[in-house]
Design a protein around this motif. Sequence first.
Motif, PDB file in Angstrom:
ATOM      1  N   VAL A  66       0.832  -1.242   0.097  1.00 19.04           N
ATOM      2  CA  VAL A  66      -0.021   0.062   0.026  1.00 19.04           C
ATOM      3  C   VAL A  66       0.938   1.464   0.128  1.00 19.04           C
ATOM      4  N   HIS A  67       0.242   2.480  -0.202  1.00 12.15           N
ATOM      5  CA  HIS A  67       0.843   3.791  -0.085  1.00 12.15           C
ATOM      6  C   HIS A  67       0.581   4.301   1.286  1.00 12.15           C
ATOM      7  N   HIS A  68      -0.506   4.025   1.662  1.00 11.03           N
ATOM      8  CA  HIS A  68      -0.770   4.674   3.306  1.00 11.03           C
ATOM      9  C   HIS A  68      -0.823   3.394   4.072  1.00 11.03           C
ATOM     10  N   GLY A  69       0.211   3.398   4.973  1.00 16.22           N
ATOM     11  CA  GLY A  69       0.365   2.213   5.646  1.00 16.22           C
ATOM     12  C   GLY A  69      -0.396   2.553   7.319  1.00 16.22           C
ATOM     13  N   LEU A  70       0.025   1.610   8.307  1.00 20.31           N
ATOM     14  CA  LEU A  70      -0.792   1.961   9.487  1.00 20.31           C
ATOM     15  C   LEU A  70       0.064   2.797  10.277  1.00 20.31           C
ATOM     16  N   PHE A  71       1.389   3.206  10.177  1.00 21.63           N
ATOM     17  CA  PHE A  71       2.286   3.986  11.306  1.00 21.63           C
ATOM     18  C   PHE A  71       2.755   5.141  10.847  1.00 21.63           C
ATOM     19  N   TRP A  72       2.421   6.238  11.387  1.00 21.89           N
ATOM     20  CA  TRP A  72       2.671   7.682  11.126  1.00 21.89           C
ATOM     21  C   TRP A  72       3.407   8.479  12.414  1.00 21.89           C
ATOM     22  N   ARG A  73       4.087   9.346  11.983  1.00 24.16           N
ATOM     23  CA  ARG A  73       4.845  10.208  12.755  1.00 24.16           C
ATOM     24  C   ARG A  73       3.625  10.783  13.647  1.00 24.16           C
ATOM     25  N   GLY A  74       3.843  11.041  15.270  1.00 20.12           N
ATOM     26  CA  GLY A  74       2.698  11.616  15.975  1.00 20.12           C
ATOM     27  C   GLY A  74       1.879  10.759  16.415  1.00 20.12           C
ATOM     28  N   GLN A  75       1.759   9.509  16.085  1.00 16.82           N
ATOM     29  CA  GLN A  75       0.706   8.525  16.496  1.00 16.82           C
ATOM     30  C   GLN A  75       1.260   8.308  18.237  1.00 16.82           C
ATOM     31  N   ASP A  76       0.159   7.805  19.048  1.00 16.27           N
ATOM     32  CA  ASP A  76       0.162   7.753  20.451  1.00 16.27           C
ATOM     33  C   ASP A  76       0.870   6.402  20.773  1.00 16.27           C
ATOM     34  N   GLY A  77       1.065   5.766  19.618  1.00 14.03           N
ATOM     35  CA  GLY A  77       1.502   4.231  20.002  1.00 14.03           C
ATOM     36  C   GLY A  77       0.625   3.183  20.633  1.00 14.03           C
ATOM     37  N   CYS A  78      -0.589   3.451  21.020  1.00 13.29           N
ATOM     38  CA  CYS A  78      -1.445   2.462  21.605  1.00 13.29           C
ATOM     39  C   CYS A  78      -2.220   1.543  20.759  1.00 13.29           C
ATOM     40  N   VAL A  79      -2.232   0.440  20.805  1.00 15.39           N
ATOM     41  CA  VAL A  79      -2.611  -0.501  20.071  1.00 15.39           C
ATOM     42  C   VAL A  79      -4.187  -0.691  20.561  1.00 15.39           C
ATOM     43  N   THR A  80      -5.170   0.168  20.128  1.00 10.73           N
ATOM     44  CA  THR A  80      -6.385   0.147  20.581  1.00 10.73           C
ATOM     45  C   THR A  80      -7.268   0.355  19.183  1.00 10.73           C
ATOM     46  N   GLY A  81      -8.792   0.473  19.301  1.00 13.50           N
ATOM     47  CA  GLY A  81      -9.562   0.797  18.313  1.00 13.50           C
ATOM     48  C   GLY A  81      -9.478   0.266  16.861  1.00 13.50           C
ATOM     49  N   TRP A  82      -9.324   1.130  16.141  1.00  4.65           N
ATOM     50  CA  TRP A  82      -8.954   0.773  14.590  1.00  4.65           C
ATOM     51  C   TRP A  82      -7.809  -0.036  14.402  1.00  4.65           C
TER      52      TRP A  82
END
Length: 255
Positions: A66-82
């Motif tokens: 894909v072009h848009h993956g799961l991980f981006w700068r600024g995320q809180d790092g929590c594996v919750t929700g979506w």
Amino acid sequence: MSTTTTRHEVRQAFDALLQPARFKDYGPNGLQVEGRAGIGKIVSGVTASRALIEAAIDTRADAIFVHHGLFWRGQDGCVTGWMKQRLALLLAHDINLFAYHLPLDAHPELGNNAQLGLQLGLQASARFGEQELGFLGERIDGGSFASAAELATHLENTLKRPITQVGPAQAAIKKIAWCSGGAQGYFEAAIAAGADAFITGEISEPQAHYARELNVAFFACGHHATERYGAPAVAAQVAAQLGLSHQFIDIDNPA
């Protein structure tokens, strides 16, 4: 008939083609989620959404590109929700996720911008903007558009969706700049490069004023719509190179 190769070989092929080390990006490029070691089928798509992951599972894919993956700068790092839901599906089905952001935009033949230009009948002669992601050129046939209104019709017919046009409607357009996705911030650089019109995915408030004041047409054609072409082009080439199966799955997105 497709064969099977290793995850390492697939990653090497993507990296060799897209050269992610060249780019300063907003998230990690390459293998984002490790799945099974052997890969026989790659599914490509624009975004690693739950809908794409579920569709890839249905087709028995070993890897998603894909072009848009799961991980981006600024995320809180929590594996919750979506995030938990998407990761749970990938891990439960042992599917590899490869994601390339700016490297996929920039590739000169297979990237989002090169492939968008091909779809629109445009040929680039120069690059512009930060990390030279923007393309500048003319129609492949050497002609021009009689007006911005004519170009707008061409864009809507090609991309199969309504667009937003701001700026002069009647002036002839010869030199066209384009940069897929959320590249509205490249508009000033496109103007400085001599463009009569700029094509991208989105528009923000300042660009409407620049278009009117500087007499350069701005076309916002949809983030997803302008970034549909790079992922399948790259994945198809790597699959063919390694003797793998490939399928593009387009998950519609009005944005």
